[in-house]
Design a protein around this motif. Structure first.
Motif, PDB file in Angstrom:
ATOM      1  N   LYS A  30       0.845  -1.236  -0.061  1.00 24.75           N
ATOM      2  CA  LYS A  30      -0.028   0.053   0.104  1.00 24.75           C
ATOM      3  C   LYS A  30       0.810   1.200  -0.133  1.00 24.75           C
ATOM      4  N   ALA A  31       0.479   2.032  -0.712  1.00 23.70           N
ATOM      5  CA  ALA A  31       1.404   3.209  -1.087  1.00 23.70           C
ATOM      6  C   ALA A  31       1.248   4.262   0.154  1.00 23.70           C
ATOM      7  N   ALA A  32       2.209   4.710   0.462  1.00 23.07           N
ATOM      8  CA  ALA A  32       2.359   5.896   1.755  1.00 23.07           C
ATOM      9  C   ALA A  32       1.404   7.034   1.232  1.00 23.07           C
ATOM     10  N   PRO A  33       0.884   7.443   2.498  1.00 21.13           N
ATOM     11  CA  PRO A  33      -0.157   8.810   2.263  1.00 21.13           C
ATOM     12  C   PRO A  33       0.438   9.783   1.249  1.00 21.13           C
ATOM     13  N   GLU A  34       1.889  10.043   1.498  1.00 24.33           N
ATOM     14  CA  GLU A  34       2.411  11.115   0.855  1.00 24.33           C
ATOM     15  C   GLU A  34       2.623  10.831  -0.679  1.00 24.33           C
ATOM     16  N   ALA A  35       2.611   9.618  -1.122  1.00 29.20           N
ATOM     17  CA  ALA A  35       2.743   9.288  -2.286  1.00 29.20           C
ATOM     18  C   ALA A  35       1.382   9.339  -3.282  1.00 29.20           C
ATOM     19  N   GLN A  36       0.415   9.029  -2.362  1.00 29.58           N
ATOM     20  CA  GLN A  36      -0.859   8.837  -3.176  1.00 29.58           C
ATOM     21  C   GLN A  36      -1.079   9.950  -4.270  1.00 29.58           C
ATOM     22  N   ASP A  37      -1.144  11.186  -3.958  1.00 31.56           N
ATOM     23  CA  ASP A  37      -1.083  12.211  -5.183  1.00 31.56           C
ATOM     24  C   ASP A  37      -0.179  12.001  -6.227  1.00 31.56           C
ATOM     25  N   ALA A  38       0.938  11.903  -6.133  1.00 30.15           N
ATOM     26  CA  ALA A  38       1.977  11.689  -7.198  1.00 30.15           C
ATOM     27  C   ALA A  38       1.489  10.421  -8.174  1.00 30.15           C
ATOM     28  N   ILE A  39       1.139   9.322  -7.390  1.00 32.31           N
ATOM     29  CA  ILE A  39       0.594   8.118  -8.091  1.00 32.31           C
ATOM     30  C   ILE A  39      -0.464   8.436  -8.864  1.00 32.31           C
ATOM     31  N   ALA A  40      -1.423   9.142  -8.336  1.00 30.24           N
ATOM     32  CA  ALA A  40      -2.758   9.496  -9.136  1.00 30.24           C
ATOM     33  C   ALA A  40      -2.637  10.297 -10.188  1.00 30.24           C
ATOM     34  N   GLU A  41      -1.487  11.239 -10.038  1.00 31.17           N
ATOM     35  CA  GLU A  41      -1.265  12.031 -11.208  1.00 31.17           C
ATOM     36  C   GLU A  41      -0.700  11.360 -12.329  1.00 31.17           C
ATOM     37  N   ARG A  42       0.252  10.451 -12.068  1.00 25.00           N
ATOM     38  CA  ARG A  42       0.907   9.890 -13.070  1.00 25.00           C
ATOM     39  C   ARG A  42      -0.207   8.777 -13.606  1.00 25.00           C
ATOM     40  N   GLU A  66      15.877   5.977  -9.732  1.00 25.80           N
ATOM     41  CA  GLU A  66      16.269   7.301  -8.985  1.00 25.80           C
ATOM     42  C   GLU A  66      15.013   8.142  -8.925  1.00 25.80           C
ATOM     43  N   ASP A  67      13.862   7.582  -9.386  1.00 29.52           N
ATOM     44  CA  ASP A  67      12.528   8.460  -9.125  1.00 29.52           C
ATOM     45  C   ASP A  67      11.921   8.460  -7.540  1.00 29.52           C
ATOM     46  N   GLU A  68      11.343   9.598  -7.396  1.00 29.32           N
ATOM     47  CA  GLU A  68      10.671   9.839  -6.387  1.00 29.32           C
ATOM     48  C   GLU A  68       9.775   8.644  -5.655  1.00 29.32           C
ATOM     49  N   LEU A  69       9.325   7.901  -6.610  1.00 28.16           N
ATOM     50  CA  LEU A  69       8.244   6.984  -6.351  1.00 28.16           C
ATOM     51  C   LEU A  69       9.149   5.608  -6.279  1.00 28.16           C
ATOM     52  N   ALA A  70      10.291   5.283  -6.172  1.00 32.82           N
ATOM     53  CA  ALA A  70      11.050   4.222  -6.242  1.00 32.82           C
ATOM     54  C   ALA A  70      10.827   3.421  -5.133  1.00 32.82           C
ATOM     55  N   HIS A  71      10.802   4.111  -4.304  1.00 33.69           N
ATOM     56  CA  HIS A  71      10.260   3.539  -2.582  1.00 33.69           C
ATOM     57  C   HIS A  71       8.915   4.171  -2.344  1.00 33.69           C
ATOM     58  N   TYR A  72       7.898   3.695  -2.523  1.00 32.10           N
ATOM     59  CA  TYR A  72       6.458   4.232  -2.493  1.00 32.10           C
ATOM     60  C   TYR A  72       5.805   3.793  -1.206  1.00 32.10           C
ATOM     61  N   THR A  73       6.311   2.952  -0.583  1.00 32.30           N
ATOM     62  CA  THR A  73       5.747   2.457   0.510  1.00 32.30           C
ATOM     63  C   THR A  73       6.671   2.990   1.820  1.00 32.30           C
TER      64      THR A  73
END
Length: 85
Positions: A30-42, A66-73
């Motif tokens: 499950k993606a961390a709360p702070e990653a939710q918006d970035a994932i939804a945008e993509r 190297e992407d900010e979402l490489a570790h999204y949990t």
């Protein structure tokens, strides 16, 4: 017969290989709360496809290491994105 049961999400790839993702794996991913918006945008250009049991397919992310979402949990040990073609 097993006294306890768990549900698993099963996906199949284009070659017919099955992948069984137990509920524990899904919870861990499950993606961390702070990653939710970035994932939804993509995934904004993808339509959600209803699956079963309340799940929907939202799309596929290609995430360079190297992407900010490489570790999204919150668990940086898993999942760890890798370069994909």
């Amino acid at each position: 017969m097993c006294e306890s049961a768990t549900k698993a999400l099963v996906i199949v790839d284009a070659e017919g290989n099955y992948y069984v993702l137990p509920g524990e794996v899904i919870s861990l991913a499950k993606a961390a709360p702070e990653a939710q918006d970035a994932i939804a945008e993509r995934l904004a250009s993808h339509a959600r496809v209803p699956l079963a049991e309340g799940y929907s397919f939202a799309g596929v992310l290609t995430v360079p290491a190297e992407d900010e979402l490489a570790h999204y949990t919150p668990d940086v040990a898993w999942p760890n994105a890798a370069d994909t073609p």
